[in-house]
Design a protein around this motif. Structure first.
Motif, PDB file in Angstrom:
ATOM      1  N   VAL A  19       5.321  -7.154  -4.638  1.00 57.53           N
ATOM      2  CA  VAL A  19       5.113  -6.629  -3.295  1.00 57.53           C
ATOM      3  C   VAL A  19       3.885  -5.727  -3.259  1.00 57.53           C
ATOM      4  O   VAL A  19       3.751  -4.804  -4.074  1.00 57.53           O
ATOM      5  CB  VAL A  19       6.348  -5.830  -2.824  1.00 57.53           C
ATOM      6  N   LEU A  20       3.006  -5.997  -2.303  1.00 53.27           N
ATOM      7  CA  LEU A  20       1.910  -5.097  -1.983  1.00 53.27           C
ATOM      8  C   LEU A  20       2.166  -4.562  -0.583  1.00 53.27           C
ATOM      9  O   LEU A  20       2.246  -5.336   0.381  1.00 53.27           O
ATOM     10  CB  LEU A  20       0.556  -5.801  -2.019  1.00 53.27           C
ATOM     11  N   ALA A  21       2.325  -3.259  -0.456  1.00 48.41           N
ATOM     12  CA  ALA A  21       2.616  -2.632   0.831  1.00 48.41           C
ATOM     13  C   ALA A  21       1.370  -1.928   1.350  1.00 48.41           C
ATOM     14  O   ALA A  21       0.665  -1.260   0.599  1.00 48.41           O
ATOM     15  CB  ALA A  21       3.755  -1.617   0.681  1.00 48.41           C
ATOM     16  N   VAL A  22       1.114  -2.108   2.644  1.00 47.88           N
ATOM     17  CA  VAL A  22      -0.016  -1.442   3.301  1.00 47.88           C
ATOM     18  C   VAL A  22       0.549  -0.513   4.368  1.00 47.88           C
ATOM     19  O   VAL A  22       1.291  -0.947   5.252  1.00 47.88           O
ATOM     20  CB  VAL A  22      -0.980  -2.457   3.947  1.00 47.88           C
ATOM     21  N   HIS A  23       0.193   0.770   4.292  1.00 50.53           N
ATOM     22  CA  HIS A  23       0.688   1.755   5.255  1.00 50.53           C
ATOM     23  C   HIS A  23      -0.453   2.654   5.692  1.00 50.53           C
ATOM     24  O   HIS A  23      -1.306   3.031   4.889  1.00 50.53           O
ATOM     25  CB  HIS A  23       1.808   2.589   4.643  1.00 50.53           C
ATOM     26  N   ARG A  24      -0.463   3.024   6.964  1.00 43.76           N
ATOM     27  CA  ARG A  24      -1.518   3.884   7.491  1.00 43.76           C
ATOM     28  C   ARG A  24      -1.458   5.297   6.902  1.00 43.76           C
ATOM     29  O   ARG A  24      -2.476   5.959   6.740  1.00 43.76           O
ATOM     30  CB  ARG A  24      -1.409   4.002   9.014  1.00 43.76           C
ATOM     31  N   ASP A  25      -0.246   5.766   6.638  1.00 45.05           N
ATOM     32  CA  ASP A  25      -0.035   7.152   6.218  1.00 45.05           C
ATOM     33  C   ASP A  25      -0.153   7.268   4.699  1.00 45.05           C
ATOM     34  O   ASP A  25       0.602   6.607   3.974  1.00 45.05           O
ATOM     35  CB  ASP A  25       1.346   7.608   6.673  1.00 45.05           C
ATOM     36  N   PRO A  26      -1.073   8.088   4.172  1.00 45.01           N
ATOM     37  CA  PRO A  26      -1.233   8.190   2.712  1.00 45.01           C
ATOM     38  C   PRO A  26       0.006   8.715   2.003  1.00 45.01           C
ATOM     39  O   PRO A  26       0.303   8.297   0.886  1.00 45.01           O
ATOM     40  CB  PRO A  26      -2.426   9.141   2.548  1.00 45.01           C
ATOM     41  N   ASP A  27       0.747   9.618   2.647  1.00 50.76           N
ATOM     42  CA  ASP A  27       1.967  10.132   2.019  1.00 50.76           C
ATOM     43  C   ASP A  27       3.024   9.042   1.916  1.00 50.76           C
ATOM     44  O   ASP A  27       3.729   8.917   0.903  1.00 50.76           O
ATOM     45  CB  ASP A  27       2.512  11.322   2.807  1.00 50.76           C
ATOM     46  N   ALA A  28       3.155   8.233   2.986  1.00 47.36           N
ATOM     47  CA  ALA A  28       4.117   7.121   2.955  1.00 47.36           C
ATOM     48  C   ALA A  28       3.711   6.103   1.902  1.00 47.36           C
ATOM     49  O   ALA A  28       4.563   5.578   1.172  1.00 47.36           O
ATOM     50  CB  ALA A  28       4.193   6.460   4.328  1.00 47.36           C
ATOM     51  N   ALA A  29       2.410   5.810   1.813  1.00 48.44           N
ATOM     52  CA  ALA A  29       1.938   4.867   0.794  1.00 48.44           C
ATOM     53  C   ALA A  29       2.236   5.380  -0.606  1.00 48.44           C
ATOM     54  O   ALA A  29       2.614   4.601  -1.498  1.00 48.44           O
ATOM     55  CB  ALA A  29       0.442   4.625   0.973  1.00 48.44           C
ATOM     56  N   ALA A  30       2.102   6.678  -0.812  1.00 45.37           N
ATOM     57  CA  ALA A  30       2.396   7.259  -2.127  1.00 45.37           C
ATOM     58  C   ALA A  30       3.874   7.109  -2.479  1.00 45.37           C
ATOM     59  O   ALA A  30       4.234   6.808  -3.627  1.00 45.37           O
ATOM     60  CB  ALA A  30       1.985   8.727  -2.143  1.00 45.37           C
ATOM     61  N   ARG A  31       4.756   7.300  -1.491  1.00 46.77           N
ATOM     62  CA  ARG A  31       6.194   7.136  -1.735  1.00 46.77           C
ATOM     63  C   ARG A  31       6.526   5.679  -2.068  1.00 46.77           C
ATOM     64  O   ARG A  31       7.314   5.394  -2.972  1.00 46.77           O
ATOM     65  CB  ARG A  31       6.998   7.603  -0.526  1.00 46.77           C
TER      66      ARG A  31
END
Length: 223
Positions: A19-31
């Motif tokens: 899985v590669l996840a793309v998220h706008r929020d850097p904190d969410a991406a870190a989690r």
């Protein structure tokens, strides 16, 4: 996966998918990046920081209506391999069940928007009509989520309009919610009905590679 939650990523990765996840929020991406089997990057779905034609599937759950379809659909088509798929889904509460209708009517006495059921599913029409994804299919799965009396009361009490009531009015409303739960539970308890609405669409790269034609009926300016 675009703008996913931790639960969604963990569920997909548990089936052995990379899985590669793309998220706008850097904190969410870190989690998300801390989940085993998941690599997450911070980026905009409308401008994916990814190479072309390198993914077998793209999944968007519960958030397609928050994206700009005119920008995100060609980007998703670009990163998919030929013949690969885009999956779009929403978990939608079924408010046709009698006790759920009664609960909604009760909450709407203090909050007209309570349990309005606006999930954004109509935005899937942008996918269905897209030239990038000319072939699609739709399926629905029924889900029943157990809920107990205390959880139902807590859900009602958490609504801003209910919290804004004076103590007597709030107590009266929550007493009615408790009575509805007791009256509706039956021998099997309460279960909130949901439907998982899923669409799968296959990419067509012809639209990405078509030559740009000149419009003959355009305005001509002679210098």
């Amino acid at each position: 996966m675009l703008c996913p939650t931790v639960t969604h990523c963990r569920a997909v990765a548990s089936h052995g998918a990379d899985v590669l996840a793309v998220h706008r929020d850097p904190d969410a991406a870190a989690r998300l990046n801390r989940i085993p089997g998941v690599m997450a990057v911070c980026g905009a779905p409308e401008s994916l920081p990814l190479n072309s034609a390198c993914f077998d599937a793209v999944v968007v759950h519960q958030g397609f209506h928050e994206l700009a379809p005119g920008l995100v659909l060609p980007e998703i088509a670009r990163v998919l391999r030929p013949g690969s798929v885009l999956g779009v889904s929403w978990l939608v509460r079924d408010d046709t069940i009698p006790w759920v209708k009664r609960l909604a009517a009760l909450l709407r006495t203090v909050d007209e928007s309570a349990m309005s059921g606006d999930y954004g599913t109509e935005s899937v029409n942008e996918l269905i009509s897209s030239t990038y994804f000319p072939e699609d299919e739709h399926t629905t799965k029924r889900l029943w989520v157990p809920v107990d009396r205390d959880s139902l009361i807590a859900m009602a009490a958490a609504r801003p309009a209910v919290r804004a009531l004076d103590s007597d009015a709030r107590s009266e409303l929550l007493t009615k919610v408790a009575a509805l739960a007791d009256d509706s539970a039956g021998t099997s308890g309460l279960r909130l009905p949901y439907q998982l609405e899923c669409w799968r669409a296959w990419v067509d790269h012809d639209e990405l590679t078509s030559p740009i034609g000149r419009v003959d009926d355009g305005l001509t300016i002679t210098l």
